[in-house]
Design an enzyme around this catalytic site. Structure first.
Site, PDB file in Angstrom:
ATOM      1  N   LYS A  46      28.561  97.054  69.140  1.00 30.16           N
ATOM      2  CA  LYS A  46      28.841  96.445  70.220  1.00 30.16           C
ATOM      3  C   LYS A  46      27.954  96.810  71.532  1.00 30.16           C
ATOM      4  O   LYS A  46      27.624  96.073  72.436  1.00 30.16           O
ATOM      5  CB  LYS A  46      30.313  96.222  70.791  1.00 30.16           C
ATOM      6  CG  LYS A  46      31.273  95.773  69.788  1.00 30.16           C
ATOM      7  CD  LYS A  46      31.001  94.394  69.081  1.00 30.16           C
ATOM      8  CE  LYS A  46      32.034  93.666  68.393  1.00 30.16           C
ATOM      9  NZ  LYS A  46      31.971  94.237  66.973  1.00 30.16           N
TER      10      LYS A  46
HETATM   11  C1  PLP Z   1      32.158  93.446  65.543  1.00 30.74           C
HETATM   12  C2  PLP Z   1      32.057  94.585  64.537  1.00 30.74           C
HETATM   13  C3  PLP Z   1      31.769  93.759  63.416  1.00 30.74           C
HETATM   14  C4  PLP Z   1      31.591  92.367  63.087  1.00 30.74           C
HETATM   15  O1  PLP Z   1      30.186  91.906  63.939  1.00 30.74           O
HETATM   16  P1  PLP Z   1      30.029  90.361  64.030  1.00 30.74           P
HETATM   17  O2  PLP Z   1      28.895  90.062  64.945  1.00 30.74           O
HETATM   18  O3  PLP Z   1      31.610  89.781  64.935  1.00 30.74           O
HETATM   19  O4  PLP Z   1      29.883  89.750  62.948  1.00 30.74           O
HETATM   20  C5  PLP Z   1      31.553  94.802  62.262  1.00 30.74           C
HETATM   21  N1  PLP Z   1      31.661  96.138  62.421  1.00 30.74           N
HETATM   22  C6  PLP Z   1      32.029  96.675  63.496  1.00 30.74           C
HETATM   23  C7  PLP Z   1      32.440  97.979  63.393  1.00 30.74           C
HETATM   24  C8  PLP Z   1      32.296  95.910  64.622  1.00 30.74           C
HETATM   25  O5  PLP Z   1      32.690  96.420  65.788  1.00 30.74           O
END
Ligand code: PLP
Length: 498
Positions: A112
């Protein structure tokens, strides 16, 4: 310009789309046209740095930002203080066909950060450009990782308040500690008795709550979102698809023009959608493999063309993917129907009222041409971590392990042997209890808390604990609020004193 996926709103500029977060009538903003590049245009870009890629891509999408504004945003977001590797998203070679793209070198140890270190700058620039006098209230629903990344991104950013809602029992101990110890004058964190979908649905209702919005305006506030429903959050994720390809060319692991596949551990469909934008722009991508855990709504959708959220929500050891309503699928469907907003609006309506929808054959064919899906259960996830550690002495987190397992299944059934990049979305220490259990199973008596396990895993693996996860137990807990799903709106009015 940007348009609504539900054909229910006027065209807006990039700055407006980012400042608003989502379409006030429901729907998501998407670029009216996707910039397309020929291989001849792409070739001279190979070997460029992450920041250079970032500038190059953002300039193509942010129609009303100046080049200088974009450069400023990028310089602040991807500074060495924020990312501890010169490549920002470095690749690790597992074998000569398989690379792990580590997207967790930012401050909070999850992918993120790749977007959320930049989004606040894009947003505050938009607010300035539009001469919006209001203070922006960022509302965030999180399955664990977005919350902390958004808090760190927006902490003490002038003109903003940020309120994060997380499922009280749906995040790991480390994730929770990361959030509740956040400092900053403008940060608020609330636990919700419910799951991620409850948090996200409640916020989506609030974003279109005309009465609340009026109250808010009277107080000089405006809502926006740091979830991937905001274009300003999705856009930065396109960068690493280009940068990773470019690094493989630079390091002579592929020749320019070779087609590579990506495997993406998926929840809200934001990360993989950014990969699709990269492919659509002309980056030589073959298949995008969508990896899910046992909440495999997307796997079923890609198999049948029927999206059905009416099923039991499962809490798994890859909690950031415990999602049954993948918001960004809406943007993908818009593209796959040839930009048919009326069709998308009808499906989204059905999803909300009956809990399912079925796409037509033509849309299904378009989807099958670029994306396929698979899932892994919890045991397979742990087994994959174990085997990868034994074979490569490389620690995977649970989400990345889901992706690797799904790729192995994909490869076995298709014999597609193109080079593959697996998006690694979290540092393994962030989900330490599962990861430790996978590499070195503990008996009931030996089990201990996550913070002890961090040290034990470091001693065992000799891989340093991520800096964002150090000393969590020594930090002051600053956020203890907890509420029912039905009370989310009240929490917001209380916090903002409306
Ligand atoms: C948010 C997240 C995901 C999923 O990503 P999206 O963009 O919502 O599909 C997968 N793995 C981790 C560790 C995340 O924090």
């Amino acid at each position: 310009m940007y348009v609504s996926t539900r054909a229910n709103y006027q065209k807006v500029t990039a700055a407006q789309a980012i400042a608003m977060g989502m379409v006030p009538e429901g729907g998501l903003f998407v670029p009216e046209t996707i910039p397309a590049l020929s291989l001849a245009e792409l070739k001279p870009q190979m070997g460029k740095s992450y920041k250079e890629w970032a500038c190059w891509i953002l300039e193509k999408y942010l129609d009303d930002y100046t080049a200088e504004e974009i450069q400023n945003c990028i310089a602040q977001a991807y500074s060495p203080d924020n990312f501890d590797h010169p490549d920002i998203a470095p690749l690790v070679e597992l074998d000569d066909h398989m690379f792990i793209m580590e997207l967790w070198h930012g401050p909070t140890a999850a992918f993120k950060d790749m977007a959320l270190q930049l989004t606040p700058y894009l947003l505050t620039t938009a607010i300035k450009k539009l001469a919006i006098e209001k203070k922006v209230v960022i509302l965030v629903a999180t399955s664990g990782d977005t919350g902390k990344a958004a808090l760190e991104g927006f902490k003490d950013v002038p003109g903003t308040e940020i309120i994060v809602f997380y499922p009280a029992h749906g995040v790991s101990e480390v994730q929770k500690l990361q959030m509740v110890t956040t400092t900053g004058r403008n940060t608020h964190v609330v636990a919700v008795e419910g799951n991620f979908d409850d948090c996200q649905s409640a916020l989506k209702e609030i974003f279109v709550d005309k009465e609340l919005i009026a109250k808010l305006e009277a107080k000089g506030y405006q809502f926006s979102s740091a979830n991937s429903i905001n274009w300003g959050r999705l856009l930065p994720q396109i960068i690493y698809y280009f940068a990773s390809y470019s690094n493989l060319v630079r390091d002579q692991r592929i020749a320019f023009g070779d087609v590579v596949n990506f495997v993406v551990p998926t929840g809200n469909f934001g990360n993989i959608l950014a990969g699709w934008y990269a492919k659509e722009m002309g980056l030589p991508i073959g298949k995008l493999v969508c990896a899910s855990n046992e909440n495999k709504v997307l796997t079923d959708f890609f198999q049948t063309g029927r999206y059905d959220r009416k099923r039991e929500f499962k809490q798994t050891n890859s909690p950031s993917m415990d999602i049954l309503i993948s918001s960004n699928l809406e943007r993908f469907l818009y593209a796959m129907t040839g930009n048919d907003g009326a069709k998308v609006a009808k499906w989204m309506q059905e999803l909300q009222t009956v809990g399912e929808f079925q796409v037509d054959a033509q849309t299904k064919t378009a989807i099958d041409a670029c994306v396929c899906g698979g899932f892994a259960n919890e045991d397979q996830t742990l087994e994959t971590i174990h085997t990868c550690y034994e074979q490569h002495h490389y620690l995977l987190d649970t989400h990345t392990a889901v992706a690797l397992k799904v790729y192995q299944d994909y490869q076995q059934s298709t014999h597609d042997d193109r080079v593959v990049i697996i998006d690694s979305t979290a540092n393994p220490y962030k989900f330490v209890s599962s990861v430790y259990q996978a590499v070195n199973p503990l008996s009931e008596e030996e089990k201990t808390d996550d913070l002890q396990l961090l040290e034990q895993l470091q001693a065992l693996s000799k891989m340093l604990v991520h800096r964002g996860l150090l000393d969590l137990d020594k930090k002051e807990v600053r956020h203890e609020a907890c509420c029912a799903r039905a009370d989310i709106k009240n929490q917001i009015t209380t916090i903002l004193n409306l």
